[in-house]
Design a protein around this motif. Structure first.
Motif, mmCIF file in Angstrom:
data_model
loop_
_atom_site.group_PDB
_atom_site.id
_atom_site.type_symbol
_atom_site.label_atom_id
_atom_site.label_comp_id
_atom_site.label_asym_id
_atom_site.label_seq_id
_atom_site.Cartn_x
_atom_site.Cartn_y
_atom_site.Cartn_z
ATOM 1 N N PHE A 68 -5.100 6.119 -5.357
ATOM 2 C CA PHE A 68 -5.336 5.383 -4.124
ATOM 3 C C PHE A 68 -4.868 3.948 -4.314
ATOM 4 C CE2 PHE A 68 -8.191 2.819 -1.410
ATOM 5 C CZ PHE A 68 -7.790 3.302 -0.188
ATOM 6 N N ASP A 69 -4.150 3.419 -3.359
ATOM 7 C CA ASP A 69 -3.579 2.077 -3.442
ATOM 8 C C ASP A 69 -4.063 1.268 -2.249
ATOM 9 O OD1 ASP A 69 -2.032 -0.196 -3.655
ATOM 10 O OD2 ASP A 69 -0.115 0.827 -3.483
ATOM 11 N N ASP A 70 -5.002 0.380 -2.471
ATOM 12 C CA ASP A 70 -5.561 -0.397 -1.357
ATOM 13 C C ASP A 70 -5.234 -1.883 -1.470
ATOM 14 O OD1 ASP A 70 -7.215 -1.102 -3.455
ATOM 15 O OD2 ASP A 70 -9.079 -0.877 -2.311
ATOM 16 N N TRP B 259 -5.343 -4.141 1.597
ATOM 17 C CA TRP B 259 -6.650 -4.509 2.145
ATOM 18 C C TRP B 259 -7.397 -5.485 1.242
ATOM 19 C CZ3 TRP B 259 -5.539 -3.034 6.610
ATOM 20 C CH2 TRP B 259 -4.829 -1.855 6.821
ATOM 21 N N GLN B 260 -6.848 -5.797 0.080
ATOM 22 C CA GLN B 260 -7.496 -6.727 -0.843
ATOM 23 C C GLN B 260 -6.941 -8.144 -0.737
ATOM 24 O OE1 GLN B 260 -10.129 -5.649 -2.567
ATOM 25 N NE2 GLN B 260 -9.773 -3.689 -1.546
ATOM 26 N N MET C 203 0.854 -1.194 0.000
ATOM 27 C CA MET C 203 0.000 0.000 0.000
ATOM 28 C C MET C 203 0.884 1.236 0.000
ATOM 29 S SD MET C 203 -2.530 1.599 2.840
ATOM 30 C CE MET C 203 -1.255 2.723 3.373
#
Length: 136
Positions: free
Chosen positions: A128-130, A133-134, A118
């Motif tokens: 945005f870099d999620d 959370w994936q 992230m």
């Protein structure tokens, strides 16, 4: 993912441990209102920066290193995309800055904005870099 969490847990514990002060005494600091400042600088701040903050009346600083220069893609991480471990040279830089914070008699709140998997959007082309959370 487990290695990433373990590494950052170790880092945070390492930075927070001070055998001279009990944990309850550390928390007591926050029981009354405090004045502080943010350090989201592009270069690691020096002792003069922290002394000026202290002279202004601050008792703590929120420190983020995500914009600091490094030989690799991401300070301290090497690469948030392919995390392999903490970067030794960056750890040395961080320790030097933390020594300056202590010399200025300030408390510090460590604020990493990028983590393995992230990246902070300001260091990611505004995207945005999620990914963290994936991936369970």
């Amino acid at each position: 993912m487990r290695r990433i969490i373990q590494t950052f847990t170790f880092l945070l514990l390492f930075l927070m441990i001070n055998p001279e002060v009990r944990a309850t005494e550390k928390m007591d600091f926050w029981l009354k209102p405090q004045h502080g400042g943010n350090s989201f600088n592009r270069i690691p701040p020096d002792i003069a920066y922290f002394n000026a903050l202290h002279t202004y009346g601050a008792s703590w600083v929120r420190l983020s290193w995500d914009k600091w220069p490094t030989q690799q893609r991401d300070f301290l991480l090497g690469s948030a995309d392919e995390y392999q471990g903490l970067v030794t040279e960056d750890i040395a830089t961080l320790k030097k800055v933390l020594d300056s914070v202590q010399a200025a008699n300030l408390k510090v709140v460590i604020t990493p904005l990028s983590l393995p998997g992230m990246r902070w959007s300001q260091n990611n082309g505004g995207q945005f870099d999620d990914r963290l959370w994936q991936d369970k």
